[in-house]
Enzyme design. Structure first.
Site, PDB file in Angstrom:
ATOM      1  N   CYS A 126       0.849  -1.201   0.000  1.00 63.36           N
ATOM      2  CA  CYS A 126       0.000   0.000   0.000  1.00 63.36           C
ATOM      3  C   CYS A 126       0.884   1.251   0.000  1.00 63.36           C
ATOM      4  O   CYS A 126       1.595   1.508  -0.961  1.00 63.36           O
ATOM      5  CB  CYS A 126      -0.962  -0.060   1.176  1.00 63.36           C
ATOM      6  N   ASP A 172     -10.103  -3.338  -5.730  1.00 62.20           N
ATOM      7  CA  ASP A 172      -9.169  -2.335  -5.236  1.00 62.20           C
ATOM      8  C   ASP A 172      -9.544  -0.981  -5.835  1.00 62.20           C
ATOM      9  O   ASP A 172      -9.395  -0.771  -7.045  1.00 62.20           O
ATOM     10  CB  ASP A 172      -7.735  -2.714  -5.603  1.00 62.20           C
ATOM     11  N   HIS A 205      -8.022  -4.773  -1.564  1.00 64.31           N
ATOM     12  CA  HIS A 205      -6.836  -4.009  -1.188  1.00 64.31           C
ATOM     13  C   HIS A 205      -6.430  -4.314   0.262  1.00 64.31           C
ATOM     14  O   HIS A 205      -7.264  -4.295   1.161  1.00 64.31           O
ATOM     15  CB  HIS A 205      -7.127  -2.518  -1.332  1.00 64.31           C
TER      16      HIS A 205
END
Length: 238
Positions: A126, A172, A205
């Site tokens: 991330c 995501d 995600h």
């Protein structure tokens, strides 16, 4: 961009978890370190916004170390990881930009090399993927892995100079499959750079480090990504 998905499933931070130890390697930045200090190969793991005390991240660091690497997980946030109750994620990112993470990594790499490390890989999760994106534009690392990247742009990928694997999620909103496919097209056109891009189906995600340990299916999907990452570093960091 950084958004709500960056903050979902926050881990319960634990400063004492893991098989390694917390040390101050260079300057004032602390890091979780694990693995043999006699190894000539190192891997730097750049965390997501929740920082270096996340148990799943440290567990992964120990797993990478068991494959023969000295592993370093820096505290890029100097004891101030993201806490959803305190502020919105865009506000926090303004204070803790990945550009500072990149700056902090350079002396860390120099320190590792001064101690006999001859090959270094870097993986970013991330927020940390942007740190790794900047590292791929240099000659300081030998290979990179990005896992559900945030803030990484098409222009970043155009400047990649080292073997890179991108492990992305089907669901995501931060780096959607459409963007990941653009990354893949750019990397495919760079014959001088080895690359591997995979969009994992049925995951969202953050799935590689923010899974529930009692969810067998989630653990299995995370471990699949972990295996890809370790295989990439085994192949290119030597």
């Amino acid at each position: 961009m950084a958004g709500a998905q960056c903050c979902e499933n926050p881990p319960s931070l634990n400063p004492s978890c893991g098989e390694g130890s917390v040390e101050c390697l260079v300057g004032s930045i602390k890091a979780y370190v694990t693995g043999s200090v006699s190894s000539k190969k190192a891997v730097i793991l750049a965390s997501d916004v929740f920082g270096f005390e996340a148990p799943n991240l440290r567990k992964l660091a120990d797993k990478v170390a068991a494959s023969g690497f000295f592993v370093v997980v820096p505290d890029y946030f100097y004891g101030d990881p993201y806490v959803p109750e305190k502020c919105a994620i865009p506000e926090w990112v303004k204070i803790h930009g990945p550009d500072k993470g990149f700056e902090d990594t350079m002396p860390l790499i120099a320190d590792l090399r001064s101690k006999g490390i001859s090959a270094i890989g870097a993986a970013g999760f991330c927020w940390g993927a942007k740190v790794v994106a900047e590292l791929t534009k240099t000659d300081e690392i030998q290979a990179a892995v990005m896992l559900h990247p945030s803030l990484v742009t098409v222009d970043d990928i155009k400047d990649v100079k080292v073997p890179i694997a991108i492990l992305a999620a089907e669901t995501d909103h931060i780096s959607p499959p459409e963007l990941i496919k653009q990354f893949e097209e750019i990397l495919s056109s760079k014959s001088e750079v080895n690359s591997f891009v995979k969009i994992f189906l049925g995951v969202a995600h953050g799935w590689t480090v923010r899974y529930k340990t009692d969810d067998d299916a989630a653990v299995k999907r995370a471990e699949e990504a972990h295996s890809h990452m370790i295989e990439w570093f085994t192949k290119y960091v030597s």
